[in-house]
Each structure stands twice: as C-alpha cells, then as structure tokens.
Design a protein around this motif. Structure first.
Motif, PDB file in Angstrom:
ATOM      1  N   ALA A 199      21.417 -48.192  -5.686  1.00 35.12           N
ATOM      2  CA  ALA A 199      22.273 -49.070  -4.884  1.00 35.12           C
ATOM      3  C   ALA A 199      23.015 -50.076  -5.743  1.00 35.12           C
ATOM      4  CB  ALA A 199      21.439 -49.793  -3.831  1.00 35.12           C
ATOM      5  N   VAL A 200      22.473 -50.392  -6.912  1.00 38.24           N
ATOM      6  CA  VAL A 200      23.178 -51.316  -7.801  1.00 38.24           C
ATOM      7  C   VAL A 200      23.765 -50.582  -9.004  1.00 38.24           C
ATOM      8  CG1 VAL A 200      22.023 -53.441  -7.105  1.00 38.24           C
ATOM      9  CG2 VAL A 200      20.953 -51.955  -8.810  1.00 38.24           C
ATOM     10  N   GLY A 201      23.934 -49.270  -8.841  1.00 41.03           N
ATOM     11  CA  GLY A 201      24.680 -48.520  -9.841  1.00 41.03           C
ATOM     12  C   GLY A 201      23.856 -47.862 -10.924  1.00 41.03           C
ATOM     13  N   LEU A 202      22.513 -47.957 -10.830  1.00 45.40           N
ATOM     14  CA  LEU A 202      21.674 -47.360 -11.870  1.00 45.40           C
ATOM     15  C   LEU A 202      21.033 -46.066 -11.384  1.00 45.40           C
ATOM     16  CD1 LEU A 202      19.878 -50.480 -13.391  1.00 45.40           C
ATOM     17  CD2 LEU A 202      22.132 -49.508 -13.914  1.00 45.40           C
ATOM     18  N   ASP A 203      21.387 -44.974 -12.020  1.00 48.40           N
ATOM     19  CA  ASP A 203      20.783 -43.691 -11.687  1.00 48.40           C
ATOM     20  C   ASP A 203      19.625 -43.430 -12.648  1.00 48.40           C
ATOM     21  OD1 ASP A 203      20.078 -41.162 -11.041  1.00 48.40           O
ATOM     22  OD2 ASP A 203      21.962 -40.210 -11.675  1.00 48.40           O
ATOM     23  N   LEU A 204      18.418 -43.608 -12.146  1.00 48.64           N
ATOM     24  CA  LEU A 204      17.239 -43.425 -13.008  1.00 48.64           C
ATOM     25  C   LEU A 204      16.911 -41.944 -13.192  1.00 48.64           C
ATOM     26  CD1 LEU A 204      14.860 -46.228 -11.650  1.00 48.64           C
ATOM     27  CD2 LEU A 204      16.681 -46.387 -13.350  1.00 48.64           C
ATOM     28  N   GLY A 205      17.560 -41.095 -12.431  1.00 45.25           N
ATOM     29  CA  GLY A 205      17.334 -39.660 -12.554  1.00 45.25           C
ATOM     30  C   GLY A 205      16.174 -39.189 -11.700  1.00 45.25           C
ATOM     31  N   ASN A 206      16.225 -37.903 -11.361  1.00 48.36           N
ATOM     32  CA  ASN A 206      15.147 -37.342 -10.543  1.00 48.36           C
ATOM     33  C   ASN A 206      13.845 -37.239 -11.316  1.00 48.36           C
ATOM     34  OD1 ASN A 206      16.633 -37.001  -8.197  1.00 48.36           O
ATOM     35  ND2 ASN A 206      17.525 -35.081  -8.977  1.00 48.36           N
ATOM     36  N   GLU A 207      13.974 -37.232 -12.628  1.00 52.18           N
ATOM     37  CA  GLU A 207      12.775 -37.047 -13.446  1.00 52.18           C
ATOM     38  C   GLU A 207      11.769 -38.177 -13.301  1.00 52.18           C
ATOM     39  OE1 GLU A 207      13.345 -34.472 -17.249  1.00 52.18           O
ATOM     40  OE2 GLU A 207      14.842 -36.076 -17.287  1.00 52.18           O
ATOM     41  N   VAL A 208      12.230 -39.309 -12.798  1.00 57.37           N
ATOM     42  CA  VAL A 208      11.297 -40.426 -12.628  1.00 57.37           C
ATOM     43  C   VAL A 208      10.149 -40.048 -11.691  1.00 57.37           C
ATOM     44  CG1 VAL A 208      12.477 -41.546 -10.690  1.00 57.37           C
ATOM     45  CG2 VAL A 208      11.207 -42.926 -12.320  1.00 57.37           C
ATOM     46  N   LEU A 209      10.425 -39.127 -10.792  1.00 60.06           N
ATOM     47  CA  LEU A 209       9.367 -38.647  -9.902  1.00 60.06           C
ATOM     48  C   LEU A 209       8.327 -37.832 -10.669  1.00 60.06           C
ATOM     49  CD1 LEU A 209      11.362 -37.700  -6.688  1.00 60.06           C
ATOM     50  CD2 LEU A 209       9.608 -39.456  -6.908  1.00 60.06           C
ATOM     51  N   GLN A 210       8.819 -36.958 -11.528  1.00 56.50           N
ATOM     52  CA  GLN A 210       7.881 -36.171 -12.338  1.00 56.50           C
ATOM     53  C   GLN A 210       7.094 -37.065 -13.285  1.00 56.50           C
ATOM     54  OE1 GLN A 210      10.393 -33.150 -14.205  1.00 56.50           O
ATOM     55  NE2 GLN A 210      11.546 -33.120 -12.289  1.00 56.50           N
ATOM     56  N   THR A 211       7.808 -38.031 -13.863  1.00 52.49           N
ATOM     57  CA  THR A 211       7.122 -38.972 -14.748  1.00 52.49           C
ATOM     58  C   THR A 211       5.976 -39.646 -14.020  1.00 52.49           C
ATOM     59  OG1 THR A 211       9.223 -39.390 -15.862  1.00 52.49           O
ATOM     60  CG2 THR A 211       7.451 -40.975 -16.226  1.00 52.49           C
ATOM     61  N   THR A 212       6.276 -40.150 -12.844  1.00 51.78           N
ATOM     62  CA  THR A 212       5.261 -40.842 -12.057  1.00 51.78           C
ATOM     63  C   THR A 212       4.100 -39.914 -11.724  1.00 51.78           C
ATOM     64  OG1 THR A 212       7.009 -42.200 -11.102  1.00 51.78           O
ATOM     65  CG2 THR A 212       4.890 -42.203  -9.975  1.00 51.78           C
ATOM     66  N   ALA A 213       4.419 -38.701 -11.330  1.00 53.67           N
ATOM     67  CA  ALA A 213       3.373 -37.735 -10.976  1.00 53.67           C
ATOM     68  C   ALA A 213       2.467 -37.467 -12.171  1.00 53.67           C
ATOM     69  CB  ALA A 213       4.008 -36.439 -10.482  1.00 53.67           C
ATOM     70  N   GLN A 214       3.071 -37.318 -13.330  1.00 54.62           N
ATOM     71  CA  GLN A 214       2.261 -37.022 -14.514  1.00 54.62           C
ATOM     72  C   GLN A 214       1.387 -38.211 -14.912  1.00 54.62           C
ATOM     73  OE1 GLN A 214       4.189 -34.972 -17.783  1.00 54.62           O
ATOM     74  NE2 GLN A 214       5.693 -34.053 -16.412  1.00 54.62           N
ATOM     75  N   ILE A 215       1.956 -39.402 -14.807  1.00 55.45           N
ATOM     76  CA  ILE A 215       1.154 -40.591 -15.097  1.00 55.45           C
ATOM     77  C   ILE A 215      -0.041 -40.651 -14.165  1.00 55.45           C
ATOM     78  CG2 ILE A 215       1.129 -43.110 -14.977  1.00 55.45           C
ATOM     79  CD1 ILE A 215       4.042 -43.073 -15.887  1.00 55.45           C
ATOM     80  N   TRP A 216       0.217 -40.397 -12.904  1.00 58.68           N
ATOM     81  CA  TRP A 216      -0.874 -40.433 -11.929  1.00 58.68           C
ATOM     82  C   TRP A 216      -1.964 -39.438 -12.307  1.00 58.68           C
ATOM     83  CZ3 TRP A 216      -3.848 -37.783  -8.501  1.00 58.68           C
ATOM     84  CH2 TRP A 216      -4.542 -38.546  -7.547  1.00 58.68           C
ATOM     85  N   ASP A 217      -1.539 -38.229 -12.669  1.00 62.43           N
ATOM     86  CA  ASP A 217      -2.516 -37.198 -13.030  1.00 62.43           C
ATOM     87  C   ASP A 217      -3.409 -37.659 -14.179  1.00 62.43           C
ATOM     88  OD1 ASP A 217      -1.616 -35.516 -11.067  1.00 62.43           O
ATOM     89  OD2 ASP A 217      -0.245 -34.407 -12.382  1.00 62.43           O
ATOM     90  N   VAL A 218      -2.776 -38.200 -15.206  1.00 63.31           N
ATOM     91  CA  VAL A 218      -3.557 -38.644 -16.373  1.00 63.31           C
ATOM     92  C   VAL A 218      -4.519 -39.751 -15.978  1.00 63.31           C
ATOM     93  CG1 VAL A 218      -3.435 -39.713 -18.648  1.00 63.31           C
ATOM     94  CG2 VAL A 218      -1.741 -37.998 -17.991  1.00 63.31           C
ATOM     95  N   TRP A 219      -4.026 -40.737 -15.283  1.00 66.27           N
ATOM     96  CA  TRP A 219      -4.878 -41.863 -14.884  1.00 66.27           C
ATOM     97  C   TRP A 219      -6.005 -41.405 -13.977  1.00 66.27           C
ATOM     98  CZ3 TRP A 219      -1.084 -46.485 -13.681  1.00 66.27           C
ATOM     99  CH2 TRP A 219      -0.568 -46.953 -14.897  1.00 66.27           C
ATOM    100  N   ASN A 220      -5.677 -40.532 -13.057  1.00 64.28           N
ATOM    101  CA  ASN A 220      -6.678 -40.065 -12.113  1.00 64.28           C
ATOM    102  C   ASN A 220      -7.756 -39.260 -12.834  1.00 64.28           C
ATOM    103  OD1 ASN A 220      -7.622 -39.701  -9.368  1.00 64.28           O
ATOM    104  ND2 ASN A 220      -7.112 -37.542  -9.680  1.00 64.28           N
ATOM    105  N   ARG A 221      -7.321 -38.449 -13.801  1.00 64.73           N
ATOM    106  CA  ARG A 221      -8.274 -37.657 -14.573  1.00 64.73           C
ATOM    107  C   ARG A 221      -9.207 -38.589 -15.359  1.00 64.73           C
ATOM    108  NH1 ARG A 221      -5.024 -34.687 -18.219  1.00 64.73           N
ATOM    109  NH2 ARG A 221      -3.839 -34.154 -16.351  1.00 64.73           N
ATOM    110  N   ALA A 222      -8.647 -39.712 -15.800  1.00 65.77           N
ATOM    111  CA  ALA A 222      -9.448 -40.679 -16.562  1.00 65.77           C
ATOM    112  C   ALA A 222     -10.400 -41.454 -15.647  1.00 65.77           C
ATOM    113  CB  ALA A 222      -8.534 -41.636 -17.299  1.00 65.77           C
ATOM    114  N   GLY A 223     -10.326 -41.177 -14.358  1.00 64.82           N
ATOM    115  CA  GLY A 223     -11.319 -41.735 -13.448  1.00 64.82           C
ATOM    116  C   GLY A 223     -11.031 -43.150 -12.949  1.00 64.82           C
ATOM    117  N   TRP A 224      -9.766 -43.516 -12.875  1.00 69.29           N
ATOM    118  CA  TRP A 224      -9.473 -44.881 -12.415  1.00 69.29           C
ATOM    119  C   TRP A 224      -9.439 -44.962 -10.910  1.00 69.29           C
ATOM    120  CZ3 TRP A 224      -5.212 -45.377 -16.620  1.00 69.29           C
ATOM    121  CH2 TRP A 224      -5.878 -45.529 -17.845  1.00 69.29           C
TER     122      TRP A 224
END
Lengths: 220, 220
Positions: free
Chosen positions: B195-220
């Motif tokens: 909305a303010v002109g910054l396209d973070l890209g669709n990959e931010v979703l994959q990034t987030t998903a992967q971070i979650w996987d790692v953290w979750n695997r680490a038992g947080w």
DNA sequence: TAAATACATACTAACAGTATGTATTTGGGG
DNA sequence: CCCCAAATACATACTGTTAGTATGTATTTA
C-alpha cells in the motif's frame, strides 16, 4: 514521619516519585532508596509496607498512569449506536486521545530504548493485549459483523496497527521527530491500515498534529 | 586455570555462556557469577579482565550473535546488477534469511517481553538503525532513483516494515504462534507494505514458512 | 629480561529485601 | 461515649547478593 490517617496518600506519593524516576533513569537505574529520598522524611519501611517488591512498585506506577488513558479511550466507544467502522475511527480521533495527552507527559520516558527497556516491554506487551483481548479487535469484528468493515485478517491487522501506533507513531522511547515527520508517519500508517481494510479516518492526522503540539510545548 | 595463549578463545567462551544465560534468564536475572559458573575453573577476574562491565558483556554477546546474520543479509545485495525493487524482494527471500536461522536459535530469548526487555530494546533500536542508516532505506531510495519503486514516504515505509518484521512477524519475544497465523502475518505485512509502494515479493510467505519449520523443529 | 598480558584472590559499596519494634488508628463491647 | 485489643502505618536495624575494584602472580611476548 508519623502514621498517616489516609495511607492512600502515602501510596500515591510513592507511586508519583517512582513513576518519574523510572521514566527518567529507567528501572535498573532507580533504586528504592532513590524513591525514598524523594518522600521527605519517609523511609524504606513505609515503601515495603505498601509494596512487596520493586517490580510491584513499577507495575503499580505504570498501571496508575495508564488506567485513565485506556479507560477514557474505551469510554469513547460507549456512546450512541455506532457501527464498527465509526467506532474504529473514533478510537483515533482527537477526542479519544488528546484530552489524556497531558497525562502521558507524566510518564515520558528517557528517549533511550535500552534505559527505558522495561517500559518499552510493557508497551509492547500492551499492544498485543490491546488488540487481542482489548478493544481494537472487538471493534473490528463488530464492524465485520455489521458490514461496515471488510477485513480479511482482523487479528493481524489489529496487532500491526496497534504496534505501529504505540511504538512508532507515538515515539515515546525516541527523541521527538519534527512535526512533518510525525504527520508522514500518521499518513503512512493510515495508508497501510487501509490496505487491510481498516479506515482509521482522516482525523488521525489532526490527532497526531495535536499530540505533537502538546509534546513540543512541553519541551520534549 | 592458567593463562590461555589464545585469549580470544576465553572471550568466546564468556560470550557464549553469557548469550545463553541472558536469553533464558534475562539481563537482570543473570549475574556475573552465573556466567563464571559456566566457565569451569575460570573466575570473575578473567571476565572483568576482558570486559569492563556487565553491560559491555551483553552488548558484545548481542553483537556477536547479530553480526553474521546482518552481514549475510547485506551481502545478498552485492551480487549482480539488480534494480532497487529486485533488491528489496531479495531482502525478504528465503536465501537471505533462512541460512542464518539456526543462528537465531542461539539467541532465542524467553517468551516474556519483560524478562527479555533489554533484548527487545536492542531489536527495537536496531529496527530504526536498519531502516534509516542500514540497508533498507538505501535500497528503497535506489529503487526510486532507478524507477523500479514508487514510494511517497520511503523513510516511513522503511521504518514501519522494519519494525513489523523484527518485532511482530518474527515473534522472538512471544510464544511461537501456529503456522497459519504466522503466514497470515506475513500476508498482512506484504499487503500493508504494498500500500505504500513496497513490493516485498511473494517469497516472503515461503521465507516465513521455512522459518516457522526450523523454529518448530527446534521445539519452541 | 623487562614489560605486557591473562588470569586468580580478596575485598568494597550499593542494593533489594527482611525482621522487628513502636506509635497511631480502628472497631467493637460495655 | 469510653476503653481496650487488634490491626495498621510506619521507622530502625539488619542480611545476603551483586556489580565492580584493587592487587597479586604466573605466563607470554618482544
């Protein structure tokens, strides 16, 4: 000093002194003795009679400062029958925030996030509480129910807006920015909120301007 | 313990122990003696020989943990000739963040903002530095200059995105949310940024998903 | 071999918190 | 309304812990 017939006056004195010291010097940087020294004649025994720990004093001082602000804002939602969208705008309108701005003055922390870290943490935590269990998310959901708001991710939008409003738009823990920069932030926040279906209203700009005026006049 | 021929090993041991304790027990909750007790045989004298205060230990431990993460992300911008818009997307792509995620594990703080308040304050401060003096704002301005980004409030947009990414999307100081909620946050952030002109890209979703996987695997 | 370095040992001052003492107020029975 | 016991509102004096310092000593460096 002898026993006070009205102990709540003593409590109030303690919390007043504590709040100012915690804001100026931070939590770590303030000792119980520092607080006692501002309560002329009173001693540590009095403080530990009314509070059981330093942390409890901090929390009580913080609550005491925040309660009227939060209550006033919440009370803005109780008048008449507004739609969710109208209530949302009202939350960011001058009448909901500006009358309490002077109270914020009393808890203006040091413009150093590390020194003010405990206050920052309370505000951070509070932003989630405000959006989740507090008034923001309920208002949005009300708006969705009555058809006045179209928002696909109400919880996320509420959290994001709450965080940005508390930790960024009102720069409590940072030096006061020039007025046009604060207005730019308000504009930017409104645009971002609109993108997820939340219309904060144009009044948010006036609110921000008025807050800046008060803070600036107070010499921050 | 006798004198170590390679004192930087001693420094590293101190910082390793300190980082873990500061994260788990918080700054206040960790005493120098706690740190010393984890450095078998070593004494307080050694610690105060290498560092002049508790605060300096904290800052050194924090920097040591953050430096490789920041450096790696910054290095993602040095490859080839990308437009500003491409660089911006790259900053939030998996390759910029995920390889360093394991390092974040070492500084996973207590999921209690107050206990972690000092770390929170560093992250808060860092969000402004990252956007203002760091890489985010320069990238956006580069994009504006080369015509690949249309943003009317580059500084404000950078600050807001930085704050939300660091303190909200990656919930370091809060319990790990369910995966779909973290993805909803990413989606929401991307919409707001757009909305303010910054396209973070669709990959931010994959990034987030992967971070979650790692953290979750680490038992947080 | 002298200076610098990397520690260890022994101490200090400040701090949060506690134990205890004492005057004052409160509240209920006569 | 008065008396007295209990509760309250403090003050005083103390303790254990903590960050930090002063100083001593063995090892490395130059």
């Amino acid at each position: 000093m002898g026993r006070n017939k009205y102990p709540e006056e003593t409590v109030a004195k303690i919390l007043d002194a504590a709040l100012e010291l915690f804001c100026v010097r931070g939590y770590e940087g303030t000792s119980i003795q520092d607080i006692v020294d501002r309560l002329d004649g009173m001693t540590k025994g009095a403080v530990y009679h009314h509070f059981k720990s330093k942390e409890e004093i901090f929390n009580a001082a913080f609550d005491r400062a925040m309660t009227p602000i939060v209550e006033h804002r919440r009370s803005m939602l109780d008048i008449g029958n507004m739609t969710g969208a109208q209530k949302l705008k009202r939350l960011y309108a001058p009448e909901s925030v500006v009358p309490q701005i002077e109270l914020w003055a009393r808890m203006r922390p040091a413009a150093d996030p590390v020194k003010s870290s405990r206050l920052l943490a309370m505000q951070y935590q509070g932003s989630f509480d405000e959006s989740a269990d507090g008034y923001l998310l309920p208002v949005i959901e009300e708006g969705i129910a009555d058809g006045s708001i179209a928002c696909e991710c109400p919880r996320e939008a509420a959290e994001a807006v709450s965080l940005l409003a508390n930790l960024w738009l009102l720069p409590l823990f940072r030096p006061l920015e020039p007025k046009e920069r604060m207005l730019a932030r308000a504009q930017c926040l409104a645009q971002m909120a609109a993108a997820v279906g939340l219309d904060l209203g144009n009044e948010v700009l006036q609110t921000t301007a008025q807050i800046w005026d008060v803070w600036n006049r107070a010499g921050w």
